[in-house]
Design an enzyme around this catalytic site. Structure first.
Site, PDB file in Angstrom:
ATOM      1  N   TYR A   1      14.160  -2.732   8.470  1.00  0.00           N
ATOM      2  CA  TYR A   1      14.344  -2.846   9.916  1.00  0.00           C
ATOM      3  C   TYR A   1      15.375  -3.948  10.217  1.00  0.00           C
ATOM      4  CZ  TYR A   1      10.539   0.417   9.952  1.00  0.00           C
ATOM      5  OH  TYR A   1       9.777   1.542   9.734  1.00  0.00           O
TER       6      TYR A   1
ATOM      7  N   HIS B   1       8.531  -9.489  11.316  1.00  0.00           N
ATOM      8  CA  HIS B   1       8.747  -8.366  10.385  1.00  0.00           C
ATOM      9  C   HIS B   1      10.179  -8.443   9.841  1.00  0.00           C
ATOM     10  CE1 HIS B   1       8.463  -4.649   8.393  1.00  0.00           C
ATOM     11  NE2 HIS B   1       7.980  -3.873   9.346  1.00  0.00           N
TER      12      HIS B   1
ATOM     13  N   ASN C   1      13.494   3.026   4.266  1.00  0.00           N
ATOM     14  CA  ASN C   1      14.441   3.166   5.382  1.00  0.00           C
ATOM     15  C   ASN C   1      15.884   2.891   4.970  1.00  0.00           C
ATOM     16  OD1 ASN C   1      12.604   3.942   7.450  1.00  0.00           O
ATOM     17  ND2 ASN C   1      11.813   1.846   7.411  1.00  0.00           N
TER      18      ASN C   1
ATOM     19  N   ASN D   1      11.179  -3.922   4.988  1.00  0.00           N
ATOM     20  CA  ASN D   1      11.191  -2.449   5.106  1.00  0.00           C
ATOM     21  C   ASN D   1      12.388  -1.828   5.826  1.00  0.00           C
ATOM     22  OD1 ASN D   1       8.862  -2.479   3.663  1.00  0.00           O
ATOM     23  ND2 ASN D   1       7.483  -2.155   5.400  1.00  0.00           N
TER      24      ASN D   1
ATOM     25  N   THR E   1       1.370   0.960  11.027  1.00  0.00           N
ATOM     26  CA  THR E   1       1.765   1.723  12.210  1.00  0.00           C
ATOM     27  C   THR E   1       0.910   2.981  12.309  1.00  0.00           C
ATOM     28  OG1 THR E   1       4.012   0.883  12.232  1.00  0.00           O
ATOM     29  CG2 THR E   1       3.691   3.076  13.163  1.00  0.00           C
TER      30      THR E   1
HETATM   31  C1  FMN Z   1       0.431   4.537   7.627  1.00  0.00           C
HETATM   32  C2  FMN Z   1       1.234   3.323   7.232  1.00  0.00           C
HETATM   33  C3  FMN Z   1       1.837   2.568   8.196  1.00  0.00           C
HETATM   34  C4  FMN Z   1       2.546   1.393   7.857  1.00  0.00           C
HETATM   35  N1  FMN Z   1       3.072   0.617   8.841  1.00  0.00           N
HETATM   36  C5  FMN Z   1       3.642  -0.581   8.553  1.00  0.00           C
HETATM   37  C6  FMN Z   1       4.045  -1.471   9.583  1.00  0.00           C
HETATM   38  O1  FMN Z   1       3.873  -1.223  10.773  1.00  0.00           O
HETATM   39  N2  FMN Z   1       4.640  -2.632   9.201  1.00  0.00           N
HETATM   40  C7  FMN Z   1       4.845  -2.957   7.889  1.00  0.00           C
HETATM   41  O2  FMN Z   1       5.382  -4.036   7.602  1.00  0.00           O
HETATM   42  N3  FMN Z   1       4.432  -2.143   6.897  1.00  0.00           N
HETATM   43  C8  FMN Z   1       3.815  -0.978   7.194  1.00  0.00           C
HETATM   44  N4  FMN Z   1       3.335  -0.177   6.183  1.00  0.00           N
HETATM   45  C9  FMN Z   1       3.348  -0.672   4.795  1.00  0.00           C
HETATM   46  C10 FMN Z   1       1.995  -1.349   4.474  1.00  0.00           C
HETATM   47  O3  FMN Z   1       1.820  -2.528   5.239  1.00  0.00           O
HETATM   48  C11 FMN Z   1       1.902  -1.723   2.985  1.00  0.00           C
HETATM   49  O4  FMN Z   1       3.001  -2.530   2.666  1.00  0.00           O
HETATM   50  C12 FMN Z   1       1.889  -0.512   2.076  1.00  0.00           C
HETATM   51  O5  FMN Z   1       0.946   0.454   2.510  1.00  0.00           O
HETATM   52  C13 FMN Z   1       1.556  -0.915   0.638  1.00  0.00           C
HETATM   53  O6  FMN Z   1       0.269  -1.543   0.592  1.00  0.00           O
HETATM   54  P1  FMN Z   1      -1.032  -0.745   0.053  1.00  0.00           P
HETATM   55  O7  FMN Z   1      -0.673  -0.279  -1.333  1.00  0.00           O
HETATM   56  O8  FMN Z   1      -2.136  -1.756   0.050  1.00  0.00           O
HETATM   57  O9  FMN Z   1      -1.265   0.398   0.977  1.00  0.00           O
HETATM   58  C14 FMN Z   1       2.662   1.014   6.499  1.00  0.00           C
HETATM   59  C15 FMN Z   1       2.068   1.809   5.507  1.00  0.00           C
HETATM   60  C16 FMN Z   1       1.351   2.945   5.858  1.00  0.00           C
HETATM   61  C17 FMN Z   1       0.685   3.760   4.777  1.00  0.00           C
END
Ligand code: FMN
Length: 370
Positions: free
Chosen positions: A183, A178, A238, A181, A26
């Site tokens: 939701y 989705h 959340n 998290n 996001t």
């Molecule tokens: C800025 C940001 C926005 C995110 N938005 C979403 C999202 O829209 N949907 C979702 O399922 N997870 C979202 N996440 C979680 C990421 O998809 C991911 O699960 C999380 O960053 C862990 O992976 P990483 O260690 O590779 O960053 C978001 C994470 C970050 C940092």
């Protein structure tokens, strides 16, 4: 032969050039819920991923929970997304849209007619959302939700179905439901947010019902081979909580087996935090969940996420994962697959520009020189 991150793979109907997935992120840069030309640049820059999963995208106005996040329910949104999917395809990439209903993680300011957000039960989430106040992003407490009536649930399933149809019209290769998290669908799954006494609450089977009905409806609408699902069995994101997640998610995995999905996407641990986070009394056994999925006939690719780097990703592929999703690394490295292949240095993501704003921290991270 051991697969590497750079080997092609088939996930349902999706033929992917490599196993490196851009996780949904996001970024709050879609005022009025309409995707923009800047978003086109951002996604095009990242088209070398085997698969891009878009930022979470609302299936309806009621599904909105944050300022300036995009939607996929109106013709105007479909037209705007089409430019993005065309740009990704022109650069050899594949892209699915993450279908989102936030449930109780919302605010009356973001809801149709400023009504209360909806949820399985009238329990306020102890979490915050983002509004834009005076042109500036502000973190605010979520509003008290009202419990959805049983007769409203078929309409929510229809909203997912409609959004999936819109996604195909917009040129997406598929969708990701989705279910993670904290939701709406995760709120129904978990005992901490679901205290219903009807067919959608109480037993594990009942709490999983809405998630399974939604996934089934989407798969019927566009084909299971174009449908993925994201889950986060133990995340506290959340205010998500469950006293005993293992049997719950083992049941979900079994129920999904027959749907012939493209992939199952599992966040291991606390999203963006500890990979060994525990909810309930014992550590979660992801391999057991995967075994339940396979035993129930599940043929989808197994996608893992959370805190992966090059080494951990490769180790996971040699064990049981088919795909690895990278979030924060993709924010800062538009050419992440090349950097992983060459073991090149990585740019660091700037947290201050994650949510909202314009080019800075979005489309201005440098790629390696040609
Ligand atoms: C800025 C940001 C926005 C995110 N938005 C979403 C999202 O829209 N949907 C979702 O399922 N997870 C979202 N996440 C979680 C990421 O998809 C991911 O699960 C999380 O960053 C862990 O992976 P990483 O260690 O590779 O960053 C978001 C994470 C970050 C940092």
């Amino acid at each position: 032969m051991m697969s590497t991150l750079f080997d092609p793979v088939q996930a349902g109907s999706l033929k992917l050039a490599n196993r490196i997935v851009m996780a949904p992120l996001t970024r709050n840069r879609a005022p009025g819920a309409i995707p923009t030309p800047l978003m086109q640049t951002y996604y095009r820059q990242r088209a070398s991923a085997g698969l891009i999963i878009t930022e979470a995208t609302a299936i309806s106005h009621q599904g909105q929970g944050y300022a300036d996040v995009p939607g996929i329910w109106s013709p105007e949104q479909v037209t705007a997304w089409k430019k993005i999917t065309d740009a990704v395809h022109a650069n050899g990439g594949k892209i699915v849209v993450q279908l989102w209903h936030v449930g109780r993680v919302s605010h009356t300011d973001l809801q149709p007619g400023n009504q209360a957000p909806v949820a399985p039960s009238a329990i306020t989430a102890k979490t915050k959302t983002v509004l834009i106040r005076g042109g500036v992003p502000a973190f605010v407490e979520t509003s008290a939700p009202r419990a959805l009536r049983p007769d409203e649930l078929p309409g929510i399933v229809d909203n997912y179905r409609h959004a999936a149809r819109c996604a195909i019209e917009a040129g997406f290769d598929g969708v990701e439901v989705h279910g993670a998290n904290g939701y709406l669908l995760d709120q129904f799954l978990r005992s901490g947010s679901n205290q219903r006494v009807d067919a959608y609450g109480g037993s594990i089977e009942n709490r999983a019902r809405l998630l399974v009905e939604v996934t089934q409806a989407v798969a019927q609408e566009i084909g299971g081979g174009r449908t993925g699902l994201r889950l986060s069995p133990v995340t506290p994101a959340n205010d998500a909580s469950d006293s005993n997640p293992q049997p719950l998610f083992d049941h979900v995995a079994r129920a999904l087996g027959p749907l012939q999905l493209a992939y199952l996407h599992v966040i291991e641990g606390a999203t963006g935090g500890a990979r060994d986070h525990v909810q309930g009394s014992t550590p979660f056994d992801y391999q057991a969940m995967r075994a339940q999925y396979r035993a129930a006939g599940g043929t989808g690719a197994w996608m893992v996420n959370n805190g992966y780097d090059r080494e951990l990703a490769q180790a996971s592929l040699s064990q049981d994962a088919d795909l690895v999703a990278f979030g924060r690394l993709f924010i800062a490295n538009p050419d992440l697959p090349r950097r992983l292949r060459e073991d090149a240095p990585l740019n660091d993501p700037d947290r201050a520009t994650f949510y909202g704003g314009a080019e800075k921290g979005y489309t201005d991270y440098p790629a390696l020189a040609a």
